[in-house]
Design an enzyme around this catalytic site. Sequence first.
Site, PDB file in Angstrom:
ATOM      1  N   VAL A 286      64.168  37.641 -29.184  1.00 34.14           N
ATOM      2  CA  VAL A 286      63.927  36.371 -28.821  1.00 34.14           C
ATOM      3  C   VAL A 286      65.139  35.579 -27.658  1.00 34.14           C
ATOM      4  O   VAL A 286      64.854  34.808 -27.018  1.00 34.14           O
ATOM      5  CB  VAL A 286      64.104  35.622 -30.048  1.00 34.14           C
ATOM      6  CG1 VAL A 286      62.950  35.477 -30.871  1.00 34.14           C
ATOM      7  CG2 VAL A 286      65.561  35.374 -30.701  1.00 34.14           C
TER       8      VAL A 286
ATOM      9  N   ASN B 290      62.370  31.707 -36.961  1.00 36.34           N
ATOM     10  CA  ASN B 290      63.426  32.122 -37.884  1.00 36.34           C
ATOM     11  C   ASN B 290      64.281  33.251 -37.458  1.00 36.34           C
ATOM     12  O   ASN B 290      65.594  33.081 -38.177  1.00 36.34           O
ATOM     13  CB  ASN B 290      62.460  32.911 -39.005  1.00 36.34           C
ATOM     14  CG  ASN B 290      63.206  33.584 -39.975  1.00 36.34           C
ATOM     15  OD1 ASN B 290      63.980  33.095 -40.690  1.00 36.34           O
ATOM     16  ND2 ASN B 290      63.204  35.110 -40.146  1.00 36.34           N
TER      17      ASN B 290
ATOM     18  N   SER C 212      70.350  25.074 -41.057  1.00 33.85           N
ATOM     19  CA  SER C 212      70.933  25.775 -41.785  1.00 33.85           C
ATOM     20  C   SER C 212      71.866  24.584 -42.313  1.00 33.85           C
ATOM     21  O   SER C 212      72.141  23.521 -41.632  1.00 33.85           O
ATOM     22  CB  SER C 212      71.979  26.673 -41.371  1.00 33.85           C
ATOM     23  OG  SER C 212      73.305  26.807 -42.315  1.00 33.85           O
TER      24      SER C 212
ATOM     25  N   TYR D 201      78.715  29.327 -35.497  1.00 32.47           N
ATOM     26  CA  TYR D 201      77.281  29.256 -35.995  1.00 32.47           C
ATOM     27  C   TYR D 201      76.881  27.768 -36.506  1.00 32.47           C
ATOM     28  O   TYR D 201      75.642  27.431 -36.429  1.00 32.47           O
ATOM     29  CB  TYR D 201      77.598  30.058 -37.506  1.00 32.47           C
ATOM     30  CG  TYR D 201      76.358  30.032 -38.261  1.00 32.47           C
ATOM     31  CD1 TYR D 201      75.207  30.831 -37.930  1.00 32.47           C
ATOM     32  CD2 TYR D 201      76.115  29.159 -39.504  1.00 32.47           C
ATOM     33  CE1 TYR D 201      74.135  30.710 -38.706  1.00 32.47           C
ATOM     34  CE2 TYR D 201      75.098  29.385 -40.330  1.00 32.47           C
ATOM     35  CZ  TYR D 201      73.814  30.193 -39.699  1.00 32.47           C
ATOM     36  OH  TYR D 201      72.899  30.048 -40.600  1.00 32.47           O
TER      37      TYR D 201
ATOM     38  N   LYS E 245      73.380  25.707 -35.219  1.00 27.50           N
ATOM     39  CA  LYS E 245      72.432  25.366 -36.118  1.00 27.50           C
ATOM     40  C   LYS E 245      72.152  23.708 -36.054  1.00 27.50           C
ATOM     41  O   LYS E 245      71.250  23.283 -36.180  1.00 27.50           O
ATOM     42  CB  LYS E 245      72.536  25.813 -37.620  1.00 27.50           C
ATOM     43  CG  LYS E 245      72.452  27.123 -37.974  1.00 27.50           C
ATOM     44  CD  LYS E 245      71.219  27.722 -37.546  1.00 27.50           C
ATOM     45  CE  LYS E 245      70.876  29.402 -37.973  1.00 27.50           C
ATOM     46  NZ  LYS E 245      69.190  29.474 -37.638  1.00 27.50           N
TER      47      LYS E 245
ATOM     48  N   ILE F 187      71.210  31.226 -49.264  1.00 25.23           N
ATOM     49  CA  ILE F 187      70.074  32.021 -49.765  1.00 25.23           C
ATOM     50  C   ILE F 187      70.293  33.746 -49.752  1.00 25.23           C
ATOM     51  O   ILE F 187      71.301  34.186 -49.009  1.00 25.23           O
ATOM     52  CB  ILE F 187      69.116  31.746 -48.514  1.00 25.23           C
ATOM     53  CG1 ILE F 187      68.810  30.297 -48.501  1.00 25.23           C
ATOM     54  CG2 ILE F 187      67.756  32.829 -49.232  1.00 25.23           C
ATOM     55  CD1 ILE F 187      68.216  29.560 -49.414  1.00 25.23           C
TER      56      ILE F 187
END
Lengths: 246, 79
Positions: free
Chosen positions: A63, A89, A141, A154, A158, A187
């Site tokens: 991607v 995703n 997230s 990070y 997000k 998760i």
Amino acid sequence: MLLRDKFCLITGASKGIGKAISEIFAKEGAIIIATGRDLESLNLMVSDLPVYSAPHLVFKMDVTKEEDVLRVFNELSQNKIFIHCIVNNAGIMEDATLQMVKTDLIHKIYNTNVLGTILPSQNAIKHFLRNRCGSIINLSSIIGTKGNLGQSIYGSSKSAIIGFTKSLSKELAPLNIRVNAIAPGFIDTDMIKGMDQKFYEKNLKAIGMRRLGKPEDVAKVALFLASDLSEYVTGQIIGVDGGMII
Amino acid sequence: MENNQKLVHAFHEALGIDSNLIKDNLTYQSIPEWDSISHMILISQLEEDFNVSIETDDVIDLSSFKKAREILIKLGINF
């Protein structure tokens, strides 16, 4: 079936949340277009999916590489395959306090998480226009909505996905194209496997439901957003975090 | 239908305007009907009618009826 004969492109489809989404979508009759960097694991994943109307497709696609994304969408168009849904995703998580982050890592995280969401979305729009409808599902997230120490890069990547989702939803609503995001909590995927034990336990204690989320928990919400069950839902960020408090 | 007529028809369908308004000097955002939303519909219409793929640079460059014809010629369509 909620997604009968719908072409659904999923990035980072070979494992974790991407795999769970591919599985639940396929069970609901979707034709999966599985993309990722590892062709072998994509083929393996797809071989286990139920097939109803047409075989699932697999494409090697990074991607972060515009030429890869263009190649896949052009190949689909040339074969008269116009997708109905895209799940952005693919993503990476690497933690470090800001003082300890090298510029290369910032580029790597932003290229994958942000550019890797924007480029496929941009190409998907033309497909949706052919179908006169479409659904873009982005993976943000809980770190993007709440923030967390050691995750400024990070987390901000997000958060960028949230801004992108909200603005794009306004742009595309008149065209009957919906744009939503899911903000998963903690998760149980490979992403957290290498996590420091103390950090892991601290996170677990912060979850109201006292258990890790399963990839299937996220996949069920993706199914809702992909299907007509959510036909009047756009610009939303849906948390899937078991009541986690950060 | 010859290609110039086909191009006029694509503009007519995508922008919802009378065919006699569609001339070389028709430019993007010069009329309320050709806004950023209908521009996306126009691109999709051109791709469908001429069986071509218009890349992002050309989507941005397609700023007039005349320019649309030039881009289609570049993509191998004869006028």
